[in-house]
Scaffold this motif. Sequence first.
Motif, PDB file in Angstrom:
ATOM      1  N   ALA A  89       0.796  -1.164   0.145  1.00 44.35           N
ATOM      2  CA  ALA A  89       0.376  -0.330  -0.133  1.00 44.35           C
ATOM      3  C   ALA A  89       0.821   1.173  -0.387  1.00 44.35           C
ATOM      4  O   ALA A  89       0.348   2.318  -0.830  1.00 44.35           O
ATOM      5  CB  ALA A  89      -0.940   0.064   1.212  1.00 44.35           C
ATOM      6  N   GLY A  90       2.287   1.224   0.940  1.00 45.49           N
ATOM      7  CA  GLY A  90       2.436   2.771   0.815  1.00 45.49           C
ATOM      8  C   GLY A  90       3.623   2.457  -0.704  1.00 45.49           C
ATOM      9  O   GLY A  90       2.974   4.019  -1.171  1.00 45.49           O
ATOM     10  N   LEU A  91       3.792   1.976  -1.725  1.00 43.80           N
ATOM     11  CA  LEU A  91       4.171   1.512  -2.856  1.00 43.80           C
ATOM     12  C   LEU A  91       3.239   2.509  -3.417  1.00 43.80           C
ATOM     13  O   LEU A  91       3.874   3.355  -4.330  1.00 43.80           O
ATOM     14  CB  LEU A  91       5.016   0.226  -2.890  1.00 43.80           C
ATOM     15  N   LEU A  92       2.155   1.932  -3.101  1.00 39.47           N
ATOM     16  CA  LEU A  92       1.462   2.323  -4.681  1.00 39.47           C
ATOM     17  C   LEU A  92       1.265   4.041  -4.491  1.00 39.47           C
ATOM     18  O   LEU A  92       0.504   4.590  -5.116  1.00 39.47           O
ATOM     19  CB  LEU A  92      -0.105   1.706  -4.534  1.00 39.47           C
ATOM     20  N   LEU A  93       0.617   4.425  -3.016  1.00 42.91           N
ATOM     21  CA  LEU A  93       1.041   5.457  -1.822  1.00 42.91           C
ATOM     22  C   LEU A  93       1.890   6.082  -2.706  1.00 42.91           C
ATOM     23  O   LEU A  93       1.446   7.653  -3.107  1.00 42.91           O
ATOM     24  CB  LEU A  93       0.360   5.475  -0.529  1.00 42.91           C
ATOM     25  N   SER A  94       3.173   6.222  -2.693  1.00 43.64           N
ATOM     26  CA  SER A  94       4.353   7.244  -3.036  1.00 43.64           C
ATOM     27  C   SER A  94       4.235   7.192  -4.210  1.00 43.64           C
ATOM     28  O   SER A  94       4.433   8.280  -5.336  1.00 43.64           O
ATOM     29  CB  SER A  94       5.798   6.029  -2.792  1.00 43.64           C
ATOM     30  N   LEU A 144       4.709  12.073  -1.793  1.00 41.31           N
ATOM     31  CA  LEU A 144       3.585  13.307  -0.937  1.00 41.31           C
ATOM     32  C   LEU A 144       4.021  14.497  -0.478  1.00 41.31           C
ATOM     33  O   LEU A 144       2.789  15.321  -0.500  1.00 41.31           O
ATOM     34  CB  LEU A 144       3.250  11.908   0.170  1.00 41.31           C
ATOM     35  N   PHE A 145       5.056  14.489   0.121  1.00 38.74           N
ATOM     36  CA  PHE A 145       5.570  15.539   0.462  1.00 38.74           C
ATOM     37  C   PHE A 145       5.405  16.224  -0.506  1.00 38.74           C
ATOM     38  O   PHE A 145       5.110  17.934  -0.644  1.00 38.74           O
ATOM     39  CB  PHE A 145       6.381  16.189   1.229  1.00 38.74           C
ATOM     40  N   THR A 146       6.475  16.281  -1.331  1.00 37.13           N
ATOM     41  CA  THR A 146       6.908  17.547  -2.750  1.00 37.13           C
ATOM     42  C   THR A 146       4.959  17.531  -3.231  1.00 37.13           C
ATOM     43  O   THR A 146       4.605  18.792  -3.678  1.00 37.13           O
ATOM     44  CB  THR A 146       7.400  16.392  -3.945  1.00 37.13           C
ATOM     45  N   ALA A 147       4.190  16.140  -3.377  1.00 40.56           N
ATOM     46  CA  ALA A 147       3.301  16.598  -4.143  1.00 40.56           C
ATOM     47  C   ALA A 147       2.487  18.195  -3.482  1.00 40.56           C
ATOM     48  O   ALA A 147       1.872  19.031  -3.664  1.00 40.56           O
ATOM     49  CB  ALA A 147       2.345  15.573  -4.260  1.00 40.56           C
ATOM     50  N   LEU A 148       2.433  17.727  -2.267  1.00 40.67           N
ATOM     51  CA  LEU A 148       1.750  18.645  -1.127  1.00 40.67           C
ATOM     52  C   LEU A 148       2.255  20.325  -0.988  1.00 40.67           C
ATOM     53  O   LEU A 148       1.692  20.911  -1.112  1.00 40.67           O
ATOM     54  CB  LEU A 148       1.706  18.282   0.406  1.00 40.67           C
ATOM     55  N   ALA A 149       3.060  19.886  -1.163  1.00 42.23           N
ATOM     56  CA  ALA A 149       4.833  21.395  -1.266  1.00 42.23           C
ATOM     57  C   ALA A 149       3.730  21.709  -2.441  1.00 42.23           C
ATOM     58  O   ALA A 149       4.227  22.729  -2.532  1.00 42.23           O
ATOM     59  CB  ALA A 149       5.818  21.353  -0.391  1.00 42.23           C
ATOM     60  N   ALA A 150       3.856  21.070  -3.703  1.00 43.68           N
ATOM     61  CA  ALA A 150       3.854  22.042  -4.946  1.00 43.68           C
ATOM     62  C   ALA A 150       2.839  22.735  -4.356  1.00 43.68           C
ATOM     63  O   ALA A 150       2.699  24.090  -5.928  1.00 43.68           O
ATOM     64  CB  ALA A 150       4.173  21.255  -5.895  1.00 43.68           C
ATOM     65  N   ALA A 158       1.150  18.604   4.902  1.00 43.05           N
ATOM     66  CA  ALA A 158       2.655  18.908   4.544  1.00 43.05           C
ATOM     67  C   ALA A 158       3.505  18.701   5.948  1.00 43.05           C
ATOM     68  O   ALA A 158       4.021  17.596   5.902  1.00 43.05           O
ATOM     69  CB  ALA A 158       3.338  19.722   3.981  1.00 43.05           C
ATOM     70  N   GLY A 159       2.431  19.216   6.687  1.00 49.04           N
ATOM     71  CA  GLY A 159       3.172  19.291   7.977  1.00 49.04           C
ATOM     72  C   GLY A 159       3.375  17.377   9.177  1.00 49.04           C
ATOM     73  O   GLY A 159       4.075  17.754   9.984  1.00 49.04           O
ATOM     74  N   LEU A 160       1.990  17.252   8.446  1.00 51.18           N
ATOM     75  CA  LEU A 160       2.217  15.782   8.742  1.00 51.18           C
ATOM     76  C   LEU A 160       2.551  14.704   8.293  1.00 51.18           C
ATOM     77  O   LEU A 160       2.212  13.677   8.610  1.00 51.18           O
ATOM     78  CB  LEU A 160       0.051  15.480   8.928  1.00 51.18           C
ATOM     79  N   THR A 161       3.730  15.424   7.215  1.00 54.81           N
ATOM     80  CA  THR A 161       4.834  14.440   6.606  1.00 54.81           C
ATOM     81  C   THR A 161       5.691  14.841   7.235  1.00 54.81           C
ATOM     82  O   THR A 161       5.982  13.320   6.852  1.00 54.81           O
ATOM     83  CB  THR A 161       3.731  14.301   4.949  1.00 54.81           C
ATOM     84  N   ARG A 162       6.130  15.498   6.739  1.00 56.93           N
ATOM     85  CA  ARG A 162       7.820  15.598   6.729  1.00 56.93           C
ATOM     86  C   ARG A 162       8.052  17.146   7.914  1.00 56.93           C
ATOM     87  O   ARG A 162       7.398  17.904   8.071  1.00 56.93           O
ATOM     88  CB  ARG A 162       8.032  15.543   5.917  1.00 56.93           C
ATOM     89  N   PRO A 163       9.185  16.505   9.111  1.00 57.22           N
ATOM     90  CA  PRO A 163       9.499  18.052   9.554  1.00 57.22           C
ATOM     91  C   PRO A 163       9.944  18.955   8.131  1.00 57.22           C
ATOM     92  O   PRO A 163      10.050  19.711   8.745  1.00 57.22           O
ATOM     93  CB  PRO A 163      11.142  17.451  10.518  1.00 57.22           C
ATOM     94  N   PRO A 217      13.170  17.699  -2.698  1.00 59.42           N
ATOM     95  CA  PRO A 217      11.967  18.513  -2.789  1.00 59.42           C
ATOM     96  C   PRO A 217      11.557  19.999  -2.748  1.00 59.42           C
ATOM     97  O   PRO A 217      10.933  20.502  -3.441  1.00 59.42           O
ATOM     98  CB  PRO A 217      11.589  18.472  -1.173  1.00 59.42           C
ATOM     99  N   ALA A 218      13.479  20.781  -3.414  1.00 54.67           N
ATOM    100  CA  ALA A 218      13.269  21.466  -3.314  1.00 54.67           C
ATOM    101  C   ALA A 218      13.209  22.067  -5.122  1.00 54.67           C
ATOM    102  O   ALA A 218      14.306  22.388  -5.497  1.00 54.67           O
ATOM    103  CB  ALA A 218      14.278  21.991  -2.439  1.00 54.67           C
ATOM    104  N   PHE A 219      12.682  21.343  -5.530  1.00 57.74           N
ATOM    105  CA  PHE A 219      12.280  21.652  -6.753  1.00 57.74           C
ATOM    106  C   PHE A 219      12.578  22.633  -7.603  1.00 57.74           C
ATOM    107  O   PHE A 219      13.143  23.015  -9.126  1.00 57.74           O
ATOM    108  CB  PHE A 219      10.943  20.886  -7.836  1.00 57.74           C
ATOM    109  N   GLY A 220      12.190  23.751  -6.863  1.00 58.99           N
ATOM    110  CA  GLY A 220      13.175  25.095  -7.745  1.00 58.99           C
ATOM    111  C   GLY A 220      13.897  25.053  -7.592  1.00 58.99           C
ATOM    112  O   GLY A 220      14.100  26.228  -8.647  1.00 58.99           O
TER     113      GLY A 220
END
Length: 392
Positions: free
Chosen positions: A125-130, A178-184, A205-210, A347-350
């Motif tokens: 499930a984690g793999l599919l979510l990712s 998941l974090f990058t999706a929420l951040a973007a 995002a704050g519930l995903t990564r520090p 995640p710093a895609f900029g």
Amino acid sequence: MSRATPHAPPAAPTPSPSAARSGLLSLPGLPSLPVPWAALAGYAATRVLGLLALTLTAAATGKDGWHRLSGRWDAVWYTRIAEHGYGYQVTLPDGGVHADLAFFPLFPALERALSTVSPLDAATAGLLLSWAASLAAAWGIYAVGAHVAGPRTGVVLVVLWGAYPTAFVQSMAYTETLFTALAAWALYAVLRDRRLLAGALCVLAGLTRPTAAALIAAIGIAALATTVRERRPRAPVVLGALLAPLGWFAYIVYVGVRQGSATAYFDVQAGWGNSIDGGVALARFITGLPWPAALGLCAALALLAWLVVLCVRQRQPLPLLVYTIAVVVISLIGAAYFGSRPRLMMPAFGLLLPPAAALARLRTRTAVPVLAALALASAVYGAFTLLGSGPP
């Protein structure tokens, strides 16, 4: 070096009526957006190439490539949390303690939910979510890139993100996608002045990564700049900024209450060797290397600094610039295992927007081979790294 100044970003292109009839998806709080099929196809191609390289290399070495994606390193901790909740820890031979409270709760909660309503186990499930989150991240990165520099640059930006050196993590049951999706999407919401939506996405995002601290800073500073520019506070802007840190703060408070200490979360991170030291550990790591390796690492850091300079000179919108720089700084000032730092900066895609804009100016017959070569190099590097002994 020219200074970046807060300014209103260029308006996004208005979709044609024909596009509105076929190929648009309406997101809550945002205008209808054309599905960027070229960007998603290019991104998917980079990840398929990575999986193919992993499969072939694993077959040649007699190793289990699939297990490397869903059953090693951090993925194991997320699966354990999904299956049993928090409360597990490991005591190391030197007396150090690795506790699962170091891992934020949204990803394992989603793993648990998906494995509950489907025949999948938590690891799968984690793999599919990712993987699903990686497509959402690619679309969000395209939306930001197209808004800032045009659709062609947006497409190239997505492909470059998929060909990032540690992009193999985007195919693992990790939280980066998941974090990058929420951040973007949160950054895109800020750029489109949908501040409450940006704040809500930042809560997740704050519930995903520090690293969400970087996104919180971006939304807060953007709100302050908007208030100063308009000389009056607007309720959505202020409320979005106040909403943004609630997810991150809620988990810090949860760990503190659970452990009976206001600094409990940071103590847990220190047990993993992830305390903030201002870059001392990085400096010691460099000085402890043989001089050729130290010079190579210094060159890589100089390239990173140059990319940041290019982001400023490109006059990227303030929230994107703040987010990018903050992610880089957070990744460098901790005492964490050095090999994880490129992954932490992913995640710093900029950072990739200046080279994306440069490649977008080239002819397609020139840009495509360059992108293909980068994707191939990333795939080969990822395969050998995943099949190695150390964590990414």
